[in-house]
Design a protein around this motif. Structure first.
Motif, PDB file in Angstrom:
ATOM      1  N   THR A  72      29.989  18.122  -0.411  1.00 22.32           N
ATOM      2  CA  THR A  72      30.841  18.461  -1.600  1.00 22.32           C
ATOM      3  C   THR A  72      32.489  18.769  -0.930  1.00 22.32           C
ATOM      4  OG1 THR A  72      29.297  19.415  -2.761  1.00 22.32           O
ATOM      5  CG2 THR A  72      31.746  19.949  -3.441  1.00 22.32           C
ATOM      6  N   GLN A  73      32.430  19.317   0.296  1.00 17.63           N
ATOM      7  CA  GLN A  73      33.916  19.538   0.897  1.00 17.63           C
ATOM      8  C   GLN A  73      34.158  18.301   1.353  1.00 17.63           C
ATOM      9  OE1 GLN A  73      32.496  22.446   3.853  1.00 17.63           O
ATOM     10  NE2 GLN A  73      33.434  24.096   2.813  1.00 17.63           N
ATOM     11  N   ALA A  74      33.370  17.249   1.868  1.00 15.57           N
ATOM     12  CA  ALA A  74      33.918  15.826   2.211  1.00 15.57           C
ATOM     13  C   ALA A  74      34.460  15.272   0.977  1.00 15.57           C
ATOM     14  CB  ALA A  74      32.639  15.145   3.050  1.00 15.57           C
ATOM     15  N   ARG A  75      33.663  15.374  -0.156  1.00 15.18           N
ATOM     16  CA  ARG A  75      34.443  14.641  -1.315  1.00 15.18           C
ATOM     17  C   ARG A  75      35.532  15.311  -1.748  1.00 15.18           C
ATOM     18  NH1 ARG A  75      28.815  14.795  -2.968  1.00 15.18           N
ATOM     19  NH2 ARG A  75      29.433  16.577  -4.134  1.00 15.18           N
ATOM     20  N   GLN A  77      37.783  16.594  -0.122  1.00 14.50           N
ATOM     21  CA  GLN A  77      38.912  16.187   1.129  1.00 14.50           C
ATOM     22  C   GLN A  77      39.351  14.940   0.571  1.00 14.50           C
ATOM     23  OE1 GLN A  77      37.016  17.086   4.946  1.00 14.50           O
ATOM     24  NE2 GLN A  77      37.833  19.148   5.084  1.00 14.50           N
ATOM     25  N   ALA A  78      38.607  13.895   0.438  1.00 17.58           N
ATOM     26  CA  ALA A  78      38.737  12.493   0.062  1.00 17.58           C
ATOM     27  C   ALA A  78      39.474  12.496  -1.077  1.00 17.58           C
ATOM     28  CB  ALA A  78      37.367  11.620   0.007  1.00 17.58           C
ATOM     29  N   THR A  79      39.059  13.327  -2.236  1.00 17.17           N
ATOM     30  CA  THR A  79      40.057  13.353  -3.594  1.00 17.17           C
ATOM     31  C   THR A  79      41.291  14.129  -3.235  1.00 17.17           C
ATOM     32  OG1 THR A  79      37.798  13.511  -4.697  1.00 17.17           O
ATOM     33  CG2 THR A  79      39.667  14.218  -5.804  1.00 17.17           C
ATOM     34  N   GLN A  80      41.494  14.932  -2.529  1.00 17.36           N
ATOM     35  CA  GLN A  80      42.738  15.509  -2.199  1.00 17.36           C
ATOM     36  C   GLN A  80      43.618  14.378  -1.544  1.00 17.36           C
ATOM     37  OE1 GLN A  80      41.552  18.872   0.107  1.00 17.36           O
ATOM     38  NE2 GLN A  80      42.042  20.267  -1.628  1.00 17.36           N
ATOM     39  N   SER A  81      42.847  13.645  -0.648  1.00 14.62           N
ATOM     40  CA  SER A  81      43.727  12.765   0.146  1.00 14.62           C
ATOM     41  C   SER A  81      44.097  11.415  -0.845  1.00 14.62           C
ATOM     42  CB  SER A  81      42.963  11.803   1.231  1.00 14.62           C
ATOM     43  OG  SER A  81      43.593  11.007   1.828  1.00 14.62           O
ATOM     44  N   GLU A  82      43.303  11.105  -1.841  1.00 13.69           N
ATOM     45  CA  GLU A  82      43.521  10.107  -2.786  1.00 13.69           C
ATOM     46  C   GLU A  82      44.810  10.724  -3.712  1.00 13.69           C
ATOM     47  OE1 GLU A  82      40.017   8.904  -4.951  1.00 13.69           O
ATOM     48  OE2 GLU A  82      39.094   8.403  -3.150  1.00 13.69           O
ATOM     49  N   ASP A  85      47.885  10.542  -1.804  1.00 17.04           N
ATOM     50  CA  ASP A  85      48.560   9.097  -1.677  1.00 17.04           C
ATOM     51  C   ASP A  85      49.148   8.715  -3.344  1.00 17.04           C
ATOM     52  OD1 ASP A  85      47.728   8.777   0.800  1.00 17.04           O
ATOM     53  OD2 ASP A  85      45.910   7.736   0.116  1.00 17.04           O
TER      54      ASP A  85
END
Length: 105
Positions: A72-75, A77-82, A85
């Protein structure tokens, strides 16, 4: 007379013989108590085994929850990065639109 009369055996009804009879009378009670203790020990062992199995299940559940949290933390972080962007692209588009309005004016 044999040695039995001299050592307090049954021939003379001595105290040693009576004590041995008393001991024999309490033997079934002692055996019963031993059996009860064995049953209680078996029950305790069974409860310990159950507790160990339960603890193993709790550990597996905790490990699984930890793995799910990491995923969940990895998802996240990916969402925050997106999202970062997307915000950067939006800012760039606004800047281009402002520049285009200035040129048109």
């Amino acid at each position: 007379a044999g040695g039995a009369a001299a050592d307090g055996g049954p021939a003379d009804g001595g105290p040693a013989w009576l004590a041995s009879l008393s001991g024999l009378a309490s033997l079934p009670a002692a055996q019963s108590e031993v059996e009860q203790l064995r049953r209680e020990a078996a029950q305790v062992r069974s409860e310990i085994d159950l507790a160990r199995r339960s603890l193993s299940e709790v550990r597996r559940g905790a490990e699984s929850a930890g793995e799910q949290l990491e995923a969940t933390q990895a998802r996240l972080q990916a969402t925050q990065s997106e999202l970062a962007d997307g915000v950067a692209q939006l800012a760039a588009a606004r800047e281009e639109a402002a520049a285009a309005r200035r040129e048109a004016a």
